[in-house]
Design an enzyme around this catalytic site. Structure first.
Site, PDB file in Angstrom:
ATOM      1  N   TYR A   1       0.752  -1.266  -0.043  1.00  0.00           N
ATOM      2  CA  TYR A   1       0.013   0.002   0.072  1.00  0.00           C
ATOM      3  C   TYR A   1       0.816   1.222  -0.104  1.00  0.00           C
ATOM      4  CZ  TYR A   1       1.343  -0.655   4.836  1.00  0.00           C
ATOM      5  OH  TYR A   1       2.238  -0.715   5.799  1.00  0.00           O
TER       6      TYR A   1
ATOM      7  N   SER B   1       8.110   6.448   7.646  1.00  0.00           N
ATOM      8  CA  SER B   1       9.050   6.727   8.877  1.00  0.00           C
ATOM      9  C   SER B   1      10.230   6.283   8.450  1.00  0.00           C
ATOM     10  CB  SER B   1       8.599   6.218  10.002  1.00  0.00           C
ATOM     11  OG  SER B   1       8.702   4.933  10.225  1.00  0.00           O
TER      12      SER B   1
ATOM     13  N   ASP C   1       8.005   1.794  11.251  1.00  0.00           N
ATOM     14  CA  ASP C   1       9.365   1.356  10.906  1.00  0.00           C
ATOM     15  C   ASP C   1      10.161   2.212  12.021  1.00  0.00           C
ATOM     16  OD1 ASP C   1       9.166   0.857   7.377  1.00  0.00           O
ATOM     17  OD2 ASP C   1       8.163  -0.104   9.140  1.00  0.00           O
TER      18      ASP C   1
HETATM   19  N1  DGL Z   1       6.559   2.753   5.564  1.00  0.00           N
HETATM   20  C1  DGL Z   1       6.458   2.443   6.607  1.00  0.00           C
HETATM   21  C2  DGL Z   1       6.268   3.450   7.757  1.00  0.00           C
HETATM   22  O1  DGL Z   1       6.183   4.458   7.357  1.00  0.00           O
HETATM   23  C3  DGL Z   1       5.108   1.555   6.836  1.00  0.00           C
HETATM   24  C4  DGL Z   1       5.097   0.861   8.003  1.00  0.00           C
HETATM   25  C5  DGL Z   1       4.071   1.421   9.089  1.00  0.00           C
HETATM   26  O2  DGL Z   1       3.875   2.644   9.390  1.00  0.00           O
HETATM   27  O3  DGL Z   1       3.406   0.680   9.627  1.00  0.00           O
HETATM   28  O4  DGL Z   1       6.874   3.342   8.953  1.00  0.00           O
END
Ligand code: DGL
Length: 362
Positions: A59, A92, A126
C-alpha cells in the site's frame, strides 16, 4: 380500571413534576470531555491507503491527512477535545534528525500551554520506537506523550489504526499516563519508549517489549498500568534540544560472520562522531574490525558496544577490555536506541566515562 383524566389536569401534573425535578426537563447533553489532546500527524501506515480492502502490504503510506484520521474515529470526541496538526507526511523510514528536532520542539511548545493536556503522535511503525525514545529523552513535561501507528492501512479489512488511535487519545487524556515518560499505544497494549521494539515486519502484534515487559493494557475504554520504567526520562534528563539545530553524526555498523572493516572505515571517513557497533552475541568484536575501532577511538570517535541480539545487558569488559580500549557499552539498549542516546550524550560531553554513566542512567 382506567379513570379518565382531563388533559388540562394532566398538563398541570407534568408541570409540577418538572418543577419538582422528578422528571428532567431535558436530558443534559453529554458533558464535553475535559481533557484537551493535540494529535501531531507525521505519516506512516496509519495514514496509508491500499488499492483494495485486502491490501495489507504494498500500500502507500502517508497519504491521509490528520483531519481525516480524526473524522474516521468520531469516538475520540467522547474521550478528549482533540485538535490535529500535520507536522510531516512521510513514511517513517525517512525520519531524520532534523524531523526529530522539529517534532520535539513543537511538542515542548504545546505541552507548555495550559490548554494542552496531552499529545498523540501518529507515526510510521518502522522508526516509531526511535522517535519515541528520542522524545523520551528530550520532552520537558510530565504530561502524556503517546506514539501510535498501524500495521495495516485504513483501507484494509480489520485495519488497526482507528482503535490504536482511539487508545492513544484515551491514554494521552488519562491521569494514569502522567509522569510515565513517552508511551507507545499499539495492539491494545501500553509500552514504554525505552524498551519497546518492532518485532514483526507486518502483523498487528508487531510491537513488543520482550523480556523487560510492556507497561500495561487497554480494556473497556480504560488504560491499566502494571509496570513503570526504572530509567530517567523527560523532565529528569540532562538533555535540552531547545537551542540545537543539528545532532552529532552517529552511525551503526553491524557485526556478522566474515565481517570486514570496510563499512566501519567508510563511516569514520565520512566524519561520524560516534559509532554504535551492533556486535554478535554479547557485543563481541571480530578481530578484523578491532584495529579500525581502536584507530577511530584514537581519532576521538566515541565507540559504543551494543548487540544485534536485541535483549540482555552488554557486559562492560566482557567480550572486550572496554577500560583499556576506552569504549562504552550500551547496557540493554538495542543499536538503534543506543545511537539516539549517544547523539544526545555528545551534545553534552565527549568524556567516555560521563557517557557510560548516561547509558546506565537512561
Ligand atoms: N513505510 C512504513 C513506515 O512509514 C510503513 C509501516 C507502518 O507505518 O506501519 O514506517
Amino acid at each position: 380500571m382506567y379513570v379518565p383524566i382531563s388533559s388540562r389536569l394532566l398538563s398541570a401534573l407534568c408541570a409540577l413534576a418538572l418543577l419538582a425535578g422528578a422528571v428532567p426537563a431535558v436530558r443534559a447533553a453529554d458533558a464535553a470531555p475535559s481533557a484537551h489532546v493535540t494529535i501531531l500527524a507525521t505519516g506512516g501506515t496509519i495514514a496509508g491507503s491500499g488499492a483494495t480492502s485486502t491490501t495489507t502490504v504494498g500500500y502507500t503510506a502517508a497519504t491521509v491527512g490528520v483531519e481525516r484520521l480524526i473524522q474516521a474515529v468520531p469516538e475520540l470526541a467522547k474521550v478528549a477535545q482533540v485538535k490535529g496538526e500535520q507536522v510531516f507526511q512521510i513514511a517513517s523510514e525517512n525520519m531524520s534528525n532534523a524531523h526529530w528536532l522539529t517534532l520535539a520542539k513543537r511538542v515542548n511548545v504545546l505541552l507548555a500551554q495550559p490548554d494542552v493536556d496531552g499529545i498523540v503522535i501518529t507515526h510510521g511503525t518502522d522508526t516509531l520506537e526511535e522517535t519515541a525514545y528520542f522524545l523520551d529523552l528530550v520532552v520537558k513535561s510530565k504530561k502524556p506523550v503517546v506514539l501510535v501507528g498501524a500495521m495495516r492501512p485504513g483501507t484494509a479489512l480489520s485495519a488497526d489504526g482507528p482503535i490504536n488511535l482511539y487508545n492513544a487519545v484515551l491514554l494521552a487524556a488519562s491521569q494514569e499516563a502522567v509522569g510515565k515518560g513517552v508511551l507507545v499505544a499499539m495492539n491494545d497494549q501500553i509500552h514504554g519508549a525505552r524498551d519497546v521494539t518492532k518485532t514483526n515486519t507486518s502483523t498487528p502484534d508487531s510491537f513488543k517489549t520482550p523480556e523487560l515487559g510492556m507497561l500495561g493494557y487497554f480494556q473497556g475504554n480504560k488504560p491499566y498500568f502494571y509496570h513503570v520504567s526504572t530509567r530517567k526520562h523527560t523532565l529528569d534528563t540532562e538533555f535540552d534540544i531547545s537551542k540545537l539545530d543539528a545532532l552529532p553524526q552517529v552511525d551503526i555498523v553491524y557485526g556478522y560472520a566474515n565481517v570486514s572493516p570496510v563499512a566501519l572505515n567508510a563511516v569514520v571517513a565520512a566524519g561520524a562522531k560516534g559509532i554504535i557497533h551492533a556486535g554478535v552475541g554479547d557485543g563481541s568484536l571480530a578481530s578484523k574490525v578491532l584495529p579500525s575501532l581502536t584507530a577511530a577511538r584514537k581519532q576521538g570517535v566515541l565507540i559504543v558496544r551494543s548487540a544485534r541480539v536485541g535483549q540482555g545487558i552488554v557486559a562492560r569488559n566482557g567480550e572486550a577490555n572496554d577500560d583499556e580500549l576506552d569504549f562504552v557499552v550500551s547496557d540493554t539498549l538495542n543499536p538503534q536506541k543506543a545511537r539516539i542516546l549517544l547523539m544526545l550524550a555528545l551534545t553534552k560531553t565527549s568524556d567516555s566515562k560521563e557517557i557510560q554513566r548516561m547509558f546506565y542512567t537512561y
